[in-house]
Write a protein that holds these residues in place. Sequence first.
Motif, PDB file in Angstrom:
ATOM      1  N   LEU A   1       0.828  -1.211   0.000  1.00  0.00           N
ATOM      2  CA  LEU A   1       0.000   0.000   0.000  1.00  0.00           C
ATOM      3  C   LEU A   1       0.860   1.258   0.000  1.00  0.00           C
TER       4      LEU A   1
ATOM      5  N   ASP B   1       1.318   4.364  -2.965  1.00  0.00           N
ATOM      6  CA  ASP B   1       0.993   5.727  -2.530  1.00  0.00           C
ATOM      7  C   ASP B   1      -0.399   5.829  -1.917  1.00  0.00           C
ATOM      8  N   ARG B   2      -0.779   4.787  -1.163  1.00  0.00           N
ATOM      9  CA  ARG B   2      -2.063   4.826  -0.457  1.00  0.00           C
ATOM     10  C   ARG B   2      -1.881   5.145   1.024  1.00  0.00           C
TER      11      ARG B   2
ATOM     12  N   VAL C   1      -3.547   6.918   6.102  1.00  0.00           N
ATOM     13  CA  VAL C   1      -3.983   6.850   4.706  1.00  0.00           C
ATOM     14  C   VAL C   1      -3.801   8.219   4.060  1.00  0.00           C
TER      15      VAL C   1
ATOM     16  N   ASN D   1      -4.387   8.332   0.397  1.00  0.00           N
ATOM     17  CA  ASN D   1      -5.179   8.226  -0.830  1.00  0.00           C
ATOM     18  C   ASN D   1      -6.154   7.066  -0.641  1.00  0.00           C
ATOM     19  N   THR D   2      -7.439   7.356  -0.723  1.00  0.00           N
ATOM     20  CA  THR D   2      -8.453   6.335  -0.455  1.00  0.00           C
ATOM     21  C   THR D   2      -8.893   5.577  -1.707  1.00  0.00           C
ATOM     22  N   ASP D   3      -8.352   5.928  -2.868  1.00  0.00           N
ATOM     23  CA  ASP D   3      -8.750   5.244  -4.105  1.00  0.00           C
ATOM     24  C   ASP D   3      -8.358   3.765  -4.053  1.00  0.00           C
TER      25      ASP D   3
ATOM     26  N   VAL E   1      -6.912   0.157  -4.987  1.00  0.00           N
ATOM     27  CA  VAL E   1      -5.728  -0.241  -5.748  1.00  0.00           C
ATOM     28  C   VAL E   1      -6.126  -1.132  -6.923  1.00  0.00           C
TER      29      VAL E   1
ATOM     30  N   ASP F   1      -7.081  -3.852  -1.203  1.00  0.00           N
ATOM     31  CA  ASP F   1      -8.220  -2.947  -1.003  1.00  0.00           C
ATOM     32  C   ASP F   1      -8.956  -3.260   0.295  1.00  0.00           C
TER      33      ASP F   1
ATOM     34  N   LEU G   1      -6.774  -1.647   2.899  1.00  0.00           N
ATOM     35  CA  LEU G   1      -6.947  -0.192   2.858  1.00  0.00           C
ATOM     36  C   LEU G   1      -8.275   0.210   3.495  1.00  0.00           C
TER      37      LEU G   1
ATOM     38  N   ARG H   1      -8.918   2.787   6.617  1.00  0.00           N
ATOM     39  CA  ARG H   1      -9.808   3.945   6.492  1.00  0.00           C
ATOM     40  C   ARG H   1     -10.877   3.958   7.575  1.00  0.00           C
TER      41      ARG H   1
END
Length: 218
Positions: free
Chosen positions: A40, A44-45, A55, A57-59, A61, A67, A70, A74
């Motif tokens: 992650l 770049d998350r 975190v 970047n919440t987009d 992967v 994900d 992540l 979040r």
Amino acid sequence: MLTFAEEILLLTLDDKKGDFRPLHEQAMRTALAGALLMDLAMADRIDTDLQHLFVINTDPVGDPLLDETLGRLRAVQDRQNAAYWLNEIAWQTENLRPRVLQRLVDRGVLKVEDRKILWVFAQRRYPLIDDREVKEVRARLRELIFNKEIPDAREAVLIGLVHACGMIDTLFEEHELPQVMPRVMEVARLDLIGREVDRAIRDIFMAMTSYNVHTIAE
């Protein structure tokens, strides 16, 4: 390209036997959790400082396991340190090791082979279909240690994980270890998450040793 979790699990494989090196369950879970966090970070998350992992970047992967991890990061409002997240991911991610193993099978790196010992006892093996991946990983890491150049982030991360798991002997011969260990330690210290993985696994083994000594004394 394989993920860090896939590379670490692949490095624990005994190529000839198609079985995995014995590693304490808690240590293996911690190493795989660290690998997910590092993937992650490389995507770049997430980022880290000396106190927290957070975190940026919440987009998504686009990788189900990453994900899911992540999403767990979040969901917690208060910032926590890397040690907290290593423990959380290691024990709250369902079927972590089997899922990483299945990914290697799905990628065509390993195959599943079931057989019976003495026609009674079931044994499952995972022979390599193509040893190119594991050879490439080992060659890359050996070159990094011997060439003394500044490592890129991915290689430094992987060396840190391998060192934390006590698997440096999968990359180097016994007679090479005195020569390479100072360089291994130097590279392993470059990554904050890797240092937390190393500390967590050392704590696990120290607790195991203390428990065993106490049990024998009784």
